[in-house]
Design a protein around this motif. Structure first.
Motif, mmCIF file in Angstrom:
data_model
loop_
_atom_site.group_PDB
_atom_site.id
_atom_site.type_symbol
_atom_site.label_atom_id
_atom_site.label_comp_id
_atom_site.label_asym_id
_atom_site.label_seq_id
_atom_site.Cartn_x
_atom_site.Cartn_y
_atom_site.Cartn_z
ATOM 1 N N LEU A 248 0.821 -1.200 -0.151
ATOM 2 C CA LEU A 248 0.022 -0.061 0.006
ATOM 3 C C LEU A 248 0.907 1.232 0.022
ATOM 4 C CD1 LEU A 248 -2.611 -1.271 2.716
ATOM 5 C CD2 LEU A 248 -2.807 -0.697 0.316
ATOM 6 N N LYS A 249 0.747 1.981 -0.949
ATOM 7 C CA LYS A 249 1.391 3.389 -1.124
ATOM 8 C C LYS A 249 1.228 4.099 -0.031
ATOM 9 C CE LYS A 249 4.057 3.235 -5.110
ATOM 10 N NZ LYS A 249 3.798 3.783 -6.419
ATOM 11 N N ALA A 250 2.068 4.615 0.531
ATOM 12 C CA ALA A 250 1.569 6.214 1.636
ATOM 13 C C ALA A 250 0.972 7.160 0.598
ATOM 14 C CB ALA A 250 2.870 6.654 2.050
ATOM 15 N N GLU A 251 -0.134 7.596 1.051
ATOM 16 C CA GLU A 251 -0.986 8.402 0.418
ATOM 17 C C GLU A 251 -0.215 9.632 -0.093
ATOM 18 O OE1 GLU A 251 -3.761 7.523 -0.368
ATOM 19 O OE2 GLU A 251 -3.659 5.884 1.094
ATOM 20 N N LYS A 252 0.792 10.002 0.216
ATOM 21 C CA LYS A 252 1.609 11.320 -0.125
ATOM 22 C C LYS A 252 2.215 10.917 -1.449
ATOM 23 C CE LYS A 252 5.737 11.278 2.817
ATOM 24 N NZ LYS A 252 5.968 10.031 2.622
ATOM 25 N N GLU A 253 2.586 9.699 -1.749
ATOM 26 C CA GLU A 253 3.287 9.352 -2.983
ATOM 27 C C GLU A 253 2.512 9.340 -4.270
ATOM 28 O OE1 GLU A 253 5.600 5.991 -2.266
ATOM 29 O OE2 GLU A 253 6.542 6.616 -0.575
ATOM 30 N N ASN A 254 1.075 9.249 -3.887
ATOM 31 C CA ASN A 254 0.290 8.985 -4.906
ATOM 32 C C ASN A 254 -0.039 10.204 -5.887
ATOM 33 O OD1 ASN A 254 -0.007 6.227 -4.353
ATOM 34 N ND2 ASN A 254 -2.300 6.644 -3.458
ATOM 35 N N ALA A 255 -0.598 10.124 -7.004
ATOM 36 C CA ALA A 255 -1.050 11.301 -7.754
ATOM 37 C C ALA A 255 -1.961 12.146 -6.766
ATOM 38 C CB ALA A 255 -1.829 10.845 -8.830
ATOM 39 N N GLU A 256 -1.772 13.456 -7.011
ATOM 40 C CA GLU A 256 -2.676 14.094 -5.956
ATOM 41 C C GLU A 256 -4.077 14.024 -6.387
ATOM 42 O OE1 GLU A 256 -1.093 18.164 -5.162
ATOM 43 O OE2 GLU A 256 -3.135 18.854 -5.677
ATOM 44 N N VAL A 257 -4.946 13.718 -5.140
ATOM 45 C CA VAL A 257 -6.338 13.697 -5.109
ATOM 46 C C VAL A 257 -7.036 14.536 -4.381
ATOM 47 C CG1 VAL A 257 -8.490 11.998 -4.973
ATOM 48 C CG2 VAL A 257 -6.121 11.122 -5.582
ATOM 49 N N ARG A 258 -7.974 15.420 -4.648
ATOM 50 C CA ARG A 258 -8.522 16.222 -4.046
ATOM 51 C C ARG A 258 -9.718 15.871 -3.694
ATOM 52 N NH1 ARG A 258 -6.408 22.181 -4.297
ATOM 53 N NH2 ARG A 258 -4.345 21.652 -5.516
ATOM 54 N N VAL A 259 -9.985 15.583 -2.266
ATOM 55 C CA VAL A 259 -11.317 15.155 -1.771
ATOM 56 C C VAL A 259 -12.075 16.146 -0.750
ATOM 57 C CG1 VAL A 259 -10.839 12.903 -2.107
ATOM 58 C CG2 VAL A 259 -10.064 13.601 -0.184
ATOM 59 N N THR A 260 -13.165 16.092 -0.731
ATOM 60 C CA THR A 260 -13.817 17.213 0.019
ATOM 61 C C THR A 260 -14.452 16.753 1.308
ATOM 62 O OG1 THR A 260 -15.584 17.260 -1.355
ATOM 63 C CG2 THR A 260 -14.250 19.080 -1.713
ATOM 64 N N ASN A 263 -15.812 10.522 3.166
ATOM 65 C CA ASN A 263 -16.070 9.519 2.664
ATOM 66 C C ASN A 263 -15.402 9.208 1.510
ATOM 67 O OD1 ASN A 263 -17.938 8.793 4.685
ATOM 68 N ND2 ASN A 263 -19.763 9.868 3.451
ATOM 69 N N ASP A 264 -15.371 10.319 0.667
ATOM 70 C CA ASP A 264 -14.483 10.121 -0.713
ATOM 71 C C ASP A 264 -13.292 9.505 -0.400
ATOM 72 O OD1 ASP A 264 -16.592 11.150 -1.920
ATOM 73 O OD2 ASP A 264 -15.833 12.878 -2.195
ATOM 74 N N TYR A 265 -12.482 10.106 0.956
ATOM 75 C CA TYR A 265 -11.183 9.839 1.276
ATOM 76 C C TYR A 265 -11.082 8.141 1.305
ATOM 77 C CZ TYR A 265 -6.685 9.430 3.483
ATOM 78 O OH TYR A 265 -5.422 8.596 3.822
ATOM 79 N N GLN A 266 -12.236 7.913 2.212
ATOM 80 C CA GLN A 266 -12.340 6.475 2.505
ATOM 81 C C GLN A 266 -12.401 5.420 1.167
ATOM 82 O OE1 GLN A 266 -11.772 5.163 5.640
ATOM 83 N NE2 GLN A 266 -11.736 3.104 4.708
ATOM 84 N N ALA A 267 -12.950 5.915 0.214
ATOM 85 C CA ALA A 267 -13.217 5.341 -1.072
ATOM 86 C C ALA A 267 -11.990 5.125 -1.665
ATOM 87 C CB ALA A 267 -14.243 6.118 -2.022
ATOM 88 N N VAL A 268 -11.004 6.013 -1.719
ATOM 89 C CA VAL A 268 -9.837 6.135 -2.347
ATOM 90 C C VAL A 268 -9.075 5.130 -1.633
ATOM 91 C CG1 VAL A 268 -7.655 7.468 -2.798
ATOM 92 C CG2 VAL A 268 -9.697 8.720 -3.020
#
Ligand code: ATP
Ligand code: MG
Length: 495
Positions: A248-260, A263-268
């Motif tokens: 599992l990649k650390a989130e910061k290494e992923n492409a930038e995703v903007r969530v508001t 729930n959206d974050y959990q989906a990612v």
């Protein structure tokens, strides 16, 4: 304006060395002579090793001509060609790098006089070519066939021992020549692929604790919690070879995703887990017992495999992964989606074993290709490195001896015999060419001479003895470094 027109025309960059002709040739030869001087003391069983500190302040100890020349970081263009000679000898033959460099230097030194005297370089080159050609023809006549007579293994061990006798590990040459011969004999005999003999170094322990493993071995890779629960011994396992990340990649290494929102974050995050589990399930379904990947295998995956009685290792060095593939079969795959049993390798036994302070993964009884791994033990790091280089020389020599069954005697014997032959031959020709061939013949004597010098013998006296022996027809008379005398080096097995 007119002043400027009188300036000399410059075609070359400021500071360019414009010397040419005879002085340039002589200065090139001088540069090469310096190289010869630097490495000549390493020749032979009594030669000394060199300690070289490189630009990064790392210390190397070596007796290997090619290694030393490479480390010297030579800038002179003419002298650089000598480095190339040593390198190509190293690549083609593996041994004899000091000898070729020394011979090249000596041929040049021998010709320097004639260059200075104004003999045309073309004439010199022609004479050298002719002499070399005669020498090669003569070697072909002289060489002895070792063929099938006697015990092949014994013969090979002797060849390995000679290659090692001039190295740091000479004291243990019996032990290592057995190991080298076992290694070479255990791989495919038709092609003798060098890359199927792996060499691993484990600092610490004694040299004699080095061992040969009939199969692939590599150091245990970095592992996560859960790893210790995995079984470390398996009989006839299937092996998946991956170029897939199971982490599992650390989130910061992923492409930038903007969530508001949360729930959206959990989906990612869920999607990440799903992707990982999909991969893991595919691997499990393929029936693999062991999972090796070039890329990292994270904690979730490690635990997943542990729960399913599988073994895994991530970040396996590419060279080891490839060797495992060649030995165990299967394929290195970059995607798990179509992973099936045809892509899996297999072997007779897998075991994790502790060798010295290191844990090793051993795969033995590989069905596809024969392979073996030497695990070297020993004190200082430089010492281990030099051991590896010396074993490489010996492996190359044994490999060569397997392929070609023709040998000549060493310790200066063949050089003295060629020297005599060329001197005799030169009497049949006239003029400058005679002189040049004679000079070439004399230059060949540098090998026995240097062997004596390095052993602390009186080289003038020894060369006289050798010349006499060869004049009397003893073709294999060479330097005996043990007894400070002349001996039949063919019978002494210095080949
Ligand atoms: N026991 C021995 N007695 C006499 N001469 C020997 C003996 N063992 C090796 N030699 C000679 O020593 C020389 C080889 O020395 P050495 O291994 O230092 O240099 P090299 O093989 O030319 O280069 P390198 O090994 O650095 O690539 C050969 O001429 C060989 O015949
Ligand atoms: Mg050698």
């Amino acid at each position: 304006m007119s002043n400027r027109m009188q300036l000399p025309v410059k075609l070359l960059k400021e500071g360019t060395d414009t010397s040419q002709g005879i002085p340039q040739i002589v200065s090139n030869i001088n540069a090469c002579q310096v190289i010869g001087e630097a490495i000549k003391t390493t020749l032979g069983p009594r030669g000394l090793d060199k300690m070289i500190i490189d630009q990064r302040e790392k210390c190397h100890i070596s007796n290997d001509g090619a290694t030393i020349l490479q480390l010297l970081d030579i800038v002179h263009p003419a002298a650089k060609t000598l480095v190339d000679i040593a390198k190509s000898q190293d690549a083609e033959i593996g041994d004899g790098t000091t000898s070729v460099t020394l011979l090249a230097c000596e041929f040049m030194t021998a010709m320097k006089r004639y260059v200075e005297d104004g003999v045309h370089p073309q004439l010199i080159i022609r004479a050298i070519r002719k002499s070399s050609q005669l020498a090669v023809e003569r070697i072909n006549e002289l060489c002895a066939k070792i063929g099938n007579e006697g015990n092949k293994r014994e013969t090979l061990i002797k060849c390995a021992a000679t290659a090692m006798s001039s190295k740091l590990i000479a004291a243990n040459k019996e032990f290592f020549s057995n190991m080298v011969v076992d290694a070479v004999l255990s791989i495919e005999q038709d092609i003798l692929p060098l890359e199927m003999i792996g060499i691993k170094k484990v600092p610490g322990g004694a040299l004699e604790e080095s061992r040969l493993i009939q199969g692939v071995a590599f150091k245990k890779t970095f592992s996560y919690a859960g790893f210790e629960m995995q079984e470390k011994v398996k009989t006839s396992p299937t092996i998946a070879l991956l170029n897939v990340e199971l982490e599992l990649k650390a989130e910061k290494e992923n492409a930038e995703v903007r969530v508001t929102n949360v729930n959206d974050y959990q989906a990612v995050v869920d999607a990440e887990w799903d992707i990982l589990y999909e991969k893991l399930e595919a691997i499990h379904k393929s029936g693999a017992d062991i999972v090796l990947s070039k890329l990292p295998i994270g904690d979730v995956a490690t635990q997943y495999f542990a729960d399913r009685n599988m073994f895994c290792a991530g970040r396996v060095p590419e060279i080891d992964l490839k060797r495992t593939m060649k030995a165990c079969g299967g394929a290195i795959v970059s995607s798990t989606s179509n992973l099936n049993e045809n892509q899996l390798g297999s072997c007779a036994t897998f075991i994790e074993e502790k060798i010295g302070g290191e844990r090793f993964n051993l795969f033995e009884g590989c069905p596809k290709a024969k392979t073996c791994t030497m695990i070297l033990r020993g004190g200082a790091e430089q010492f281990l490195e030099e051991t590896e280089r010396s074993l490489h020389d010996a492996i190359m020599i044994v490999r060569r001896a397997c392929k070609s069954d023709r040998v000549v005697a060493g310790g200066g014997a063949i050089e003295m015999e060629l020297s005599k032959y060329l001197r005799d031959h030169s009497r049949t020709i006239k003029g400058k060419e005679q002189m040049l061939m004679n000079a070439y013949a004399k230059a060949l004597e540098i090998i026995p001479q240097q062997l004596c010098d390095n052993a602390g013998f009186d080289s003038t006296h020894m060369l006289n003895k050798l010349r006499k022996a060869h004049a009397e027809g003893e073709i294999w008379a060479g330097v005996d470094v043990q007894k400070e005398g002349v001996s039949n080096n063919y019978e002494a097995f210095v080949w």
